[in-house]
Design a protein around this motif. Structure first.
Motif, short mmCIF file in Angstrom:
data_model
loop_
_atom_site.label_atom_id
_atom_site.label_comp_id
_atom_site.label_asym_id
_atom_site.label_seq_id
_atom_site.Cartn_x
_atom_site.Cartn_y
_atom_site.Cartn_z
N MET A 145 8.99 -14.93 4.44
CA MET A 145 7.99 -14.79 5.50
C MET A 145 6.66 -14.28 4.96
O MET A 145 5.61 -14.69 5.45
CB MET A 145 8.50 -13.84 6.59
N PHE A 146 6.70 -13.43 3.95
CA PHE A 146 5.43 -12.94 3.43
C PHE A 146 4.61 -14.08 2.84
O PHE A 146 3.38 -14.15 3.04
CB PHE A 146 5.64 -11.85 2.38
N LEU A 147 5.27 -14.99 2.16
CA LEU A 147 4.55 -16.14 1.59
C LEU A 147 3.95 -17.00 2.70
O LEU A 147 2.79 -17.45 2.60
CB LEU A 147 5.50 -16.98 0.74
N LEU A 148 4.70 -17.21 3.78
CA LEU A 148 4.20 -18.00 4.89
C LEU A 148 3.08 -17.28 5.63
O LEU A 148 2.11 -17.90 6.07
CB LEU A 148 5.34 -18.34 5.85
N ILE A 149 3.21 -15.96 5.75
CA ILE A 149 2.17 -15.17 6.40
C ILE A 149 0.89 -15.20 5.57
O ILE A 149 -0.22 -15.31 6.12
CB ILE A 149 2.67 -13.73 6.63
N GLN A 150 1.02 -15.12 4.25
CA GLN A 150 -0.15 -15.22 3.40
C GLN A 150 -0.88 -16.55 3.63
O GLN A 150 -2.12 -16.59 3.68
CB GLN A 150 0.25 -15.11 1.92
N GLU A 151 -0.12 -17.62 3.76
CA GLU A 151 -0.73 -18.93 4.03
C GLU A 151 -1.51 -18.90 5.33
O GLU A 151 -2.61 -19.45 5.43
CB GLU A 151 0.35 -20.01 4.08
N GLN A 152 -0.92 -18.26 6.34
CA GLN A 152 -1.61 -18.18 7.63
C GLN A 152 -2.88 -17.33 7.52
O GLN A 152 -3.91 -17.66 8.13
CB GLN A 152 -0.68 -17.60 8.69
N LEU A 153 -2.82 -16.25 6.76
CA LEU A 153 -3.99 -15.40 6.58
C LEU A 153 -5.11 -16.15 5.85
O LEU A 153 -6.29 -15.96 6.14
CB LEU A 153 -3.62 -14.13 5.82
N MET A 154 -4.73 -17.00 4.91
CA MET A 154 -5.73 -17.74 4.14
C MET A 154 -6.45 -18.77 4.99
O MET A 154 -7.62 -19.09 4.74
CB MET A 154 -5.09 -18.41 2.93
N LYS A 155 -5.78 -19.31 6.00
CA LYS A 155 -6.43 -20.35 6.81
C LYS A 155 -6.77 -19.89 8.23
O LYS A 155 -7.29 -20.68 9.02
CB LYS A 155 -5.55 -21.60 6.87
N ALA A 156 -6.52 -18.64 8.53
CA ALA A 156 -6.84 -18.13 9.87
C ALA A 156 -8.35 -18.11 10.09
O ALA A 156 -9.12 -17.83 9.16
CB ALA A 156 -6.28 -16.72 10.04
N PRO A 157 -8.81 -18.43 11.30
CA PRO A 157 -10.24 -18.26 11.60
C PRO A 157 -10.67 -16.83 11.31
O PRO A 157 -9.91 -15.89 11.51
CB PRO A 157 -10.31 -18.58 13.09
N LYS A 178 -0.33 -4.87 -2.63
CA LYS A 178 -1.34 -5.46 -3.52
C LYS A 178 -1.56 -6.94 -3.21
O LYS A 178 -2.73 -7.39 -3.15
CB LYS A 178 -0.91 -5.28 -4.97
N PRO A 179 -0.51 -7.75 -2.99
CA PRO A 179 -0.76 -9.15 -2.63
C PRO A 179 -1.56 -9.31 -1.34
O PRO A 179 -2.39 -10.22 -1.24
CB PRO A 179 0.65 -9.74 -2.48
N LEU A 180 -1.34 -8.42 -0.36
CA LEU A 180 -2.11 -8.50 0.87
C LEU A 180 -3.57 -8.17 0.61
O LEU A 180 -4.48 -8.85 1.12
CB LEU A 180 -1.54 -7.57 1.94
N ILE A 181 -3.82 -7.14 -0.19
CA ILE A 181 -5.19 -6.80 -0.55
C ILE A 181 -5.88 -7.99 -1.21
O ILE A 181 -7.02 -8.34 -0.89
CB ILE A 181 -5.22 -5.57 -1.49
N ASP A 182 -5.17 -8.63 -2.15
CA ASP A 182 -5.76 -9.78 -2.86
C ASP A 182 -6.09 -10.91 -1.89
O ASP A 182 -7.14 -11.55 -2.00
CB ASP A 182 -4.79 -10.28 -3.93
N THR A 183 -5.20 -11.15 -0.93
CA THR A 183 -5.43 -12.21 0.06
C THR A 183 -6.66 -11.91 0.90
O THR A 183 -7.50 -12.79 1.13
CB THR A 183 -4.20 -12.38 0.97
N LEU A 184 -6.77 -10.66 1.36
CA LEU A 184 -7.92 -10.30 2.19
C LEU A 184 -9.22 -10.31 1.39
O LEU A 184 -10.28 -10.70 1.91
CB LEU A 184 -7.70 -8.93 2.82
N GLU A 185 -9.15 -9.91 0.13
CA GLU A 185 -10.35 -9.97 -0.72
C GLU A 185 -10.78 -11.43 -0.92
O GLU A 185 -11.98 -11.73 -0.95
CB GLU A 185 -10.08 -9.31 -2.08
N ASP A 186 -9.80 -12.32 -1.05
CA ASP A 186 -10.12 -13.74 -1.21
C ASP A 186 -10.85 -14.30 0.01
O ASP A 186 -11.62 -15.25 -0.10
CB ASP A 186 -8.85 -14.56 -1.46
N LEU A 204 -9.12 -3.02 4.57
CA LEU A 204 -8.98 -2.95 3.11
C LEU A 204 -9.01 -1.50 2.63
O LEU A 204 -8.26 -1.11 1.73
CB LEU A 204 -10.09 -3.75 2.44
N LYS A 205 -9.86 -0.68 3.25
CA LYS A 205 -9.92 0.74 2.87
C LYS A 205 -8.58 1.42 3.10
O LYS A 205 -8.10 2.19 2.25
CB LYS A 205 -11.02 1.43 3.69
N LYS A 206 -7.95 1.12 4.24
CA LYS A 206 -6.63 1.69 4.53
C LYS A 206 -5.60 1.25 3.51
O LYS A 206 -4.75 2.01 3.06
CB LYS A 206 -6.18 1.27 5.94
N LEU A 207 -5.66 -0.04 3.15
CA LEU A 207 -4.70 -0.57 2.19
C LEU A 207 -4.88 0.01 0.81
O LEU A 207 -3.91 0.36 0.13
CB LEU A 207 -4.80 -2.10 2.15
#
Length: 211
Positions: A145-157, A178-186, A204-207
């Motif tokens: 699910m984390f991999l699928l959620i990352q995909e959704q975060l990458m293409k979310a409006p 760390k992977p979530l931080i990287d996704t949000l930074e991207d 990001l500050k919280k993370l």
């Protein structure tokens, strides 16, 4: 009086109060019979407005008493293929309310759920994401699910990115910090609205504090 005759369309109402009232009546009575009546009504293929009001009434039932609706998950999943937007997002809302009771079935149905999210309304996407986060909380599905959620975060409006991140952060496993931080930074350069930039930076500050 038949349950469908109490819905908004039958009363020539454009608001959701009649549908909410029907849901309250059903849940107060423990109305499995009435739930099945609504589903039979939807299956009879009435006009679009009637279908959507019936599905939205079921969604309100799911919110108030998810156990009354959990056995009907296969039907609700089938409605994600509807041609009526309100039926699709009503079904996704209902599924989100019963997701904690139907994790295995929803995990197996992720292709339909994700297809509906990708082609549907904002509401469809939002509640589909809630389903994904609920599945993420189960150890059996967490990594997938984390991999699928990352995909959704990458293409979310960009205007939905902040709320999605926050929903995931509530249940985030430290291994995925760390992977979530990287996704949000991207996604940082995709966000241009000042309010959404502040929200992203706050998340990001919280993370980063948890690293």
């Amino acid at each position: 009086m038949p349950i469908q005759d109490q819905l908004a369309f039958a009363l020539d109402r454009n608001d959701q109060e009649p549908n909410k009232l029907v849901a309250k009546q059903i849940t107060n009575a423990g109305g499995i019979k009435e739930v099945k009546e609504l589903i039979s009504f939807i299956k009879s293929k009435p006009k679009q407005r009637a279908q959507s009001d019936a599905v939205l009434a079921l969604a309100y039932v799911g919110e108030l008493a998810p156990t009354l609706l959990s056995d009907e998950a296969p039907f609700l999943i089938s409605q994600l293929n509807s041609s009526v937007n309100r039926v699709i997002f009503g079904s996704m809302i209902a599924l989100a309310h019963i997701a904690h009771l139907t994790k295995g079935m929803l995990f197996d149905s992720l292709p339909q759920i994700i297809d509906a999210m990708d082609s549907g309304t904002v509401v469809t996407r939002d509640y589909g994401f809630r389903i994904m986060v609920t599945l993420y909380t189960d150890g059996k599905y967490k990594e997938d699910m984390f991999l699928l959620i990352q995909e959704q975060l990458m293409k979310a409006p960009s205007n939905q990115l902040g709320q999605y991140a926050e929903r995931l952060m509530e249940v985030l496993n430290k291994d995925h910090l760390k992977p979530l931080i990287d996704t949000l930074e991207d996604r940082r350069n995709d966000v241009s609205n000042e309010h959404h930039i502040k929200r992203l930076n706050k998340n990001l500050k919280k993370l980063y504090k948890q690293l």
